[in-house]
Write a protein that holds these residues in place. Structure first.
Motif, PDB file in Angstrom:
ATOM      1  N   LYS A 113      -7.168  -3.529  -5.798  1.00 57.06           N
ATOM      2  CA  LYS A 113      -6.957  -3.996  -4.613  1.00 57.06           C
ATOM      3  C   LYS A 113      -5.998  -3.645  -3.863  1.00 57.06           C
ATOM      4  CE  LYS A 113     -10.224  -7.719  -3.078  1.00 57.06           C
ATOM      5  NZ  LYS A 113     -11.390  -7.193  -2.441  1.00 57.06           N
ATOM      6  N   VAL A 114      -5.446  -3.283  -4.692  1.00 55.55           N
ATOM      7  CA  VAL A 114      -4.312  -2.208  -4.661  1.00 55.55           C
ATOM      8  C   VAL A 114      -4.590  -0.840  -4.189  1.00 55.55           C
ATOM      9  CG1 VAL A 114      -2.012  -1.567  -5.133  1.00 55.55           C
ATOM     10  CG2 VAL A 114      -2.513  -3.799  -5.719  1.00 55.55           C
ATOM     11  N   VAL A 115      -5.344  -0.329  -4.672  1.00 53.08           N
ATOM     12  CA  VAL A 115      -5.523   1.364  -4.356  1.00 53.08           C
ATOM     13  C   VAL A 115      -6.638   1.105  -3.030  1.00 53.08           C
ATOM     14  CG1 VAL A 115      -8.001   1.080  -5.750  1.00 53.08           C
ATOM     15  CG2 VAL A 115      -6.234   2.634  -6.207  1.00 53.08           C
ATOM     16  N   GLU A 116      -7.165  -0.001  -2.677  1.00 49.03           N
ATOM     17  CA  GLU A 116      -7.693   0.034  -1.395  1.00 49.03           C
ATOM     18  C   GLU A 116      -6.581   0.957  -0.109  1.00 49.03           C
ATOM     19  OE1 GLU A 116     -10.006  -3.348  -0.443  1.00 49.03           O
ATOM     20  OE2 GLU A 116     -11.252  -3.504  -2.252  1.00 49.03           O
ATOM     21  N   ILE A 117      -5.840  -0.306  -0.433  1.00 51.68           N
ATOM     22  CA  ILE A 117      -4.386   0.369   0.300  1.00 51.68           C
ATOM     23  C   ILE A 117      -3.820   2.018   0.209  1.00 51.68           C
ATOM     24  CG2 ILE A 117      -2.724  -0.329   1.247  1.00 51.68           C
ATOM     25  CD1 ILE A 117      -2.756  -3.669   0.754  1.00 51.68           C
ATOM     26  N   PHE A 118      -4.293   2.093  -0.739  1.00 48.97           N
ATOM     27  CA  PHE A 118      -3.700   3.651  -1.584  1.00 48.97           C
ATOM     28  C   PHE A 118      -4.071   4.049  -0.996  1.00 48.97           C
ATOM     29  CE2 PHE A 118      -3.332   7.139  -4.491  1.00 48.97           C
ATOM     30  CZ  PHE A 118      -2.187   7.396  -5.038  1.00 48.97           C
ATOM     31  N   GLU A 119      -5.473   4.291  -1.574  1.00 50.67           N
ATOM     32  CA  GLU A 119      -6.367   5.254  -0.775  1.00 50.67           C
ATOM     33  C   GLU A 119      -6.490   5.416   0.708  1.00 50.67           C
ATOM     34  OE1 GLU A 119     -11.222   7.245  -1.168  1.00 50.67           O
ATOM     35  OE2 GLU A 119     -10.419   4.947  -2.479  1.00 50.67           O
TER      36      GLU A 119
END
Length: 278
Positions: A113-119
């Protein structure tokens, strides 16, 4: 994604004027690396690896304009909402982004989930044409209290690397910097780099940016001073009392070390080389 640059934006040294914006949390704000001539660290006198990189750029480019929007304690969604739009407005040549660490170390957090925001952040930043540099998380194997987080951090690192590949970002692989496994690379709170840790990381970032440096970030540490078992346990108790307990308290009450803190360099300003104590 269409319309997103797929490669880095060239040789930084060939620019007459270079603009650089640093985004992130305490890692990029510079804790705990005060300027040697600072009498008031809380008023924004932390230096850190990003300031050091900007100063190094100033030795190789006619004019460097530098902003640092990082604020301690920021979660990735806060960085997305507070810092990314401002960076896009500035339209800099170079952006460094380290985000997600404060999310990953929280119980129950999901690296997917965190990497979705990161991308989403990377897509927006790269659409400006800026060269974007990202950072993997540290390997916490040296730190007994945080060793259990290695799996989550490693998962997040692999996700970030995939994003970097898709969007043409440079990667500073902090995980592989074994020189940072030494406690001398860290402040007494065991979560923020020491001044020497920040200095070494700045050298590594310059290396990734293909900037000439006059020292080796991987230079071996001198032999450590002998330390007895009793001294080590006293340090552990001091750390737990002065850092761990307050940190847990902030988590339980929804408070952050960054509450009421503003970015130390909110605007692009000319950066000069800092000489004393380099």
């Amino acid at each position: 994604m269409s319309g997103v640059p797929t490669g880095s934006s060239g040789d930084l040294e060939n620019k007459d004027i270079l603009s650089y914006v640093a985004l992130g949390d305490s890692f990029t704000e510079g804790m705990s690396d005060p300027y040697p001539d600072s009498d008031s660290v809380p008023n924004g006198r932390y230096r850190g690896w990003a300031d050091r990189v900007a100063e190094h750029l100033a030795d190789h480019v006619s004019e460097v304009r530098y902003a640092n929007l990082a604020v301690r304690g920021r979660l990735i969604a806060q960085i997305r909402d507070e810092q990314v739009p401002r960076a896009v407005e500035m339209s800099p040549d170079l952006i460094t982004l380290c985000a997600g660490g404060n999310d990953i170390i929280r119980p129950g957090s999901d690296p997917d989930k965190v990497v979705e925001i990161f991308e989403s952040m990377i897509a927006e930043l790269r659409s400006t044409g800026a060269r974007v540099v990202i950072f993997t998380g540290f390997d916490t194997n040296w730190q007994p209290v945080m060793r259990h987080l290695r799996g989550k951090i490693a998962t997040y690192n692999m996700h970030m690397r995939s994003v970097a590949d898709r969007y043409g970002c440079d990667v500073v692989d902090v995980w592989s910097m074994r020189i940072l496994d030494d406690q001398r690379a860290w402040n007494w709170d065991r979560l923020h780099l020491s001044s020497e840790g920040h200095r070494r990381l700045a050298l590594r970032v310059c290396e990734v940016l293909d900037l000439p440096v006059d020292d080796d970030w991987n230079r071996p540490w001198p032999p450590p001073e002998p330390r007895g078992w009793r001294s080590a346990r006293q340090e552990d108790l001091h750390w737990a009392r002065e850092f761990l307990v307050p940190w847990i308290g902030r988590r339980l009450t929804g408070r952050s070390s960054g509450d009421g803190v503003s970015p130390k360099r909110p605007e692009l300003q000319r950066c000069e080389r800092y000489r004393p104590g380099d």
